[in-house]
Design an enzyme around this catalytic site. Structure first.
Site, PDB file in Angstrom:
ATOM      1  N   HIS A  41     -10.269  -5.335  -2.950  1.00 55.98           N
ATOM      2  CA  HIS A  41      -8.923  -5.512  -2.403  1.00 55.98           C
ATOM      3  C   HIS A  41      -9.001  -5.898  -0.940  1.00 55.98           C
ATOM      4  CE1 HIS A  41     -10.113  -1.273  -2.298  1.00 55.98           C
ATOM      5  NE2 HIS A  41      -9.451  -1.150  -1.162  1.00 55.98           N
ATOM      6  N   GLY A  63     -15.549   3.473   3.713  1.00 57.02           N
ATOM      7  CA  GLY A  63     -14.151   3.778   3.460  1.00 57.02           C
ATOM      8  C   GLY A  63     -13.556   3.228   2.183  1.00 57.02           C
ATOM      9  N   GLN A  64     -14.374   2.565   1.332  1.00 65.05           N
ATOM     10  CA  GLN A  64     -13.795   2.087   0.069  1.00 65.05           C
ATOM     11  C   GLN A  64     -13.528   3.275  -0.843  1.00 65.05           C
ATOM     12  OE1 GLN A  64     -16.083  -0.800  -2.236  1.00 65.05           O
ATOM     13  NE2 GLN A  64     -14.288  -1.279  -3.511  1.00 65.05           N
ATOM     14  N   SER A  65     -12.278   3.420  -1.251  1.00 64.88           N
ATOM     15  CA  SER A  65     -11.911   4.540  -2.123  1.00 64.88           C
ATOM     16  C   SER A  65     -11.477   4.079  -3.507  1.00 64.88           C
ATOM     17  CB  SER A  65     -10.788   5.376  -1.475  1.00 64.88           C
ATOM     18  OG  SER A  65      -9.634   4.592  -1.292  1.00 64.88           O
ATOM     19  N   HIS A 100      -6.961  -5.736   2.452  1.00 61.77           N
ATOM     20  CA  HIS A 100      -5.833  -5.127   3.166  1.00 61.77           C
ATOM     21  C   HIS A 100      -5.245  -6.171   4.113  1.00 61.77           C
ATOM     22  CE1 HIS A 100      -6.889  -0.749   2.377  1.00 61.77           C
ATOM     23  NE2 HIS A 100      -8.080  -1.284   2.193  1.00 61.77           N
ATOM     24  N   ASP A 137       0.855  -1.180   0.000  1.00 61.06           N
ATOM     25  CA  ASP A 137       0.000   0.000   0.000  1.00 61.06           C
ATOM     26  C   ASP A 137       0.896   1.237   0.000  1.00 61.06           C
ATOM     27  OD1 ASP A 137      -3.221   0.569   0.992  1.00 61.06           O
ATOM     28  OD2 ASP A 137      -1.777   2.225   1.060  1.00 61.06           O
ATOM     29  N   ASN A 158     -13.008  -3.120   2.691  1.00 62.21           N
ATOM     30  CA  ASN A 158     -14.022  -2.065   2.717  1.00 62.21           C
ATOM     31  C   ASN A 158     -14.937  -2.241   1.506  1.00 62.21           C
ATOM     32  OD1 ASN A 158     -13.005  -0.721   5.051  1.00 62.21           O
ATOM     33  ND2 ASN A 158     -11.377   0.185   3.802  1.00 62.21           N
TER      34      ASN A 158
HETATM   35  P1  AMP Z   1      -9.768   1.480   0.390  1.00 61.27           P
HETATM   36  O1  AMP Z   1      -9.852   2.813   1.067  1.00 61.27           O
HETATM   37  O2  AMP Z   1     -10.192   0.326   1.244  1.00 61.27           O
HETATM   38  O3  AMP Z   1     -10.464   1.505  -0.960  1.00 61.27           O
HETATM   39  O4  AMP Z   1      -8.228   1.225   0.130  1.00 61.27           O
HETATM   40  C1  AMP Z   1      -7.549   1.738  -0.966  1.00 61.27           C
HETATM   41  C2  AMP Z   1      -6.091   1.677  -0.617  1.00 61.27           C
HETATM   42  O5  AMP Z   1      -5.355   1.822  -1.819  1.00 61.27           O
HETATM   43  C3  AMP Z   1      -5.611   2.778   0.339  1.00 61.27           C
HETATM   44  O6  AMP Z   1      -5.059   2.196   1.501  1.00 61.27           O
HETATM   45  C4  AMP Z   1      -4.570   3.530  -0.483  1.00 61.27           C
HETATM   46  O7  AMP Z   1      -3.477   3.964   0.289  1.00 61.27           O
HETATM   47  C5  AMP Z   1      -4.158   2.487  -1.506  1.00 61.27           C
HETATM   48  N1  AMP Z   1      -3.633   2.998  -2.762  1.00 61.27           N
HETATM   49  C6  AMP Z   1      -4.155   3.983  -3.532  1.00 61.27           C
HETATM   50  N2  AMP Z   1      -3.404   4.166  -4.631  1.00 61.27           N
HETATM   51  C7  AMP Z   1      -2.385   3.267  -4.551  1.00 61.27           C
HETATM   52  C8  AMP Z   1      -1.267   2.964  -5.378  1.00 61.27           C
HETATM   53  N3  AMP Z   1      -1.037   3.611  -6.528  1.00 61.27           N
HETATM   54  N4  AMP Z   1      -0.409   1.993  -4.976  1.00 61.27           N
HETATM   55  C9  AMP Z   1      -0.632   1.337  -3.837  1.00 61.27           C
HETATM   56  N5  AMP Z   1      -1.663   1.561  -3.009  1.00 61.27           N
HETATM   57  C10 AMP Z   1      -2.522   2.525  -3.362  1.00 61.27           C
END
Ligand code: AMP
Length: 117
Positions: free
Chosen positions: A103, A96-98, A105, A33, A90
């Site tokens: 994925h 909190g899914q962004s 974690h 991450d 998430n």
């Molecule tokens: P979520 O908020 O559960 O959707 O997690 C998305 C995760 O992706 C977050 O922890 C970010 O730090 C991570 N993330 C976003 N862009 C990248 C990237 N280019 N390489 C690695 N991790 C990333």
């Protein structure tokens, strides 16, 4: 191609943006991450574009199991066997899914509170 997978993880799978890979095979990819929330913070993703757990179907059962097995293997390789690790998925922006590509974690290397925030 029927869909683009324009998420950042789609770009990582296709090699369009760099990532620090720790495991890869035909089905799954694991990478660090970029903004770690713990000393060990790895993301394990399917190469198939599944948005989140709501988007997965019966046909994905084996792939979902492989994500879990890969997460455990990655945790082992990261030295977390004794202290354990936490898996977080998430599902939905409200929790909190962004990134809208499923994925897992893999978090470890520090103490974690329960219940999670
Ligand atoms: P979520 O908020 O559960 O959707 O997690 C998305 C995760 O992706 C977050 O922890 C970010 O730090 C991570 N993330 C976003 N862009 C990248 C990237 N280019 N390489 C690695 N991790 C990333």
């Amino acid at each position: 191609m029927s869909e683009q997978n324009d998420t950042i993880f789609g770009k990582i799978i296709r090699g369009e943006i760099p990532s620090e890979k720790v495991y890869e095979d035909d089905d799954v990819l694991a990478f660090k991450d970029v903004n770690p929330a713990a000393p060990v913070h790895i993301l394990v993703i399917p190469k198939k574009h599944i948005v989140n757990a709501f988007d997965a179907g019966e046909e994905d059962a084996q792939l979902l199991g492989k994500l879990m097995l890969t997460a455990a293997q990655v945790a082992r390789e990261q030295g977390l066997e004794d202290d354990g690790f936490r898996l977080v998925v998430n599902n939905g922006a409200a929790v909190g899914q962004s990134v809208f590509h499923l994925h897992v974690h893999v978090l470890g290397g520090r103490a974690f509170a329960w219940p999670p925030g």
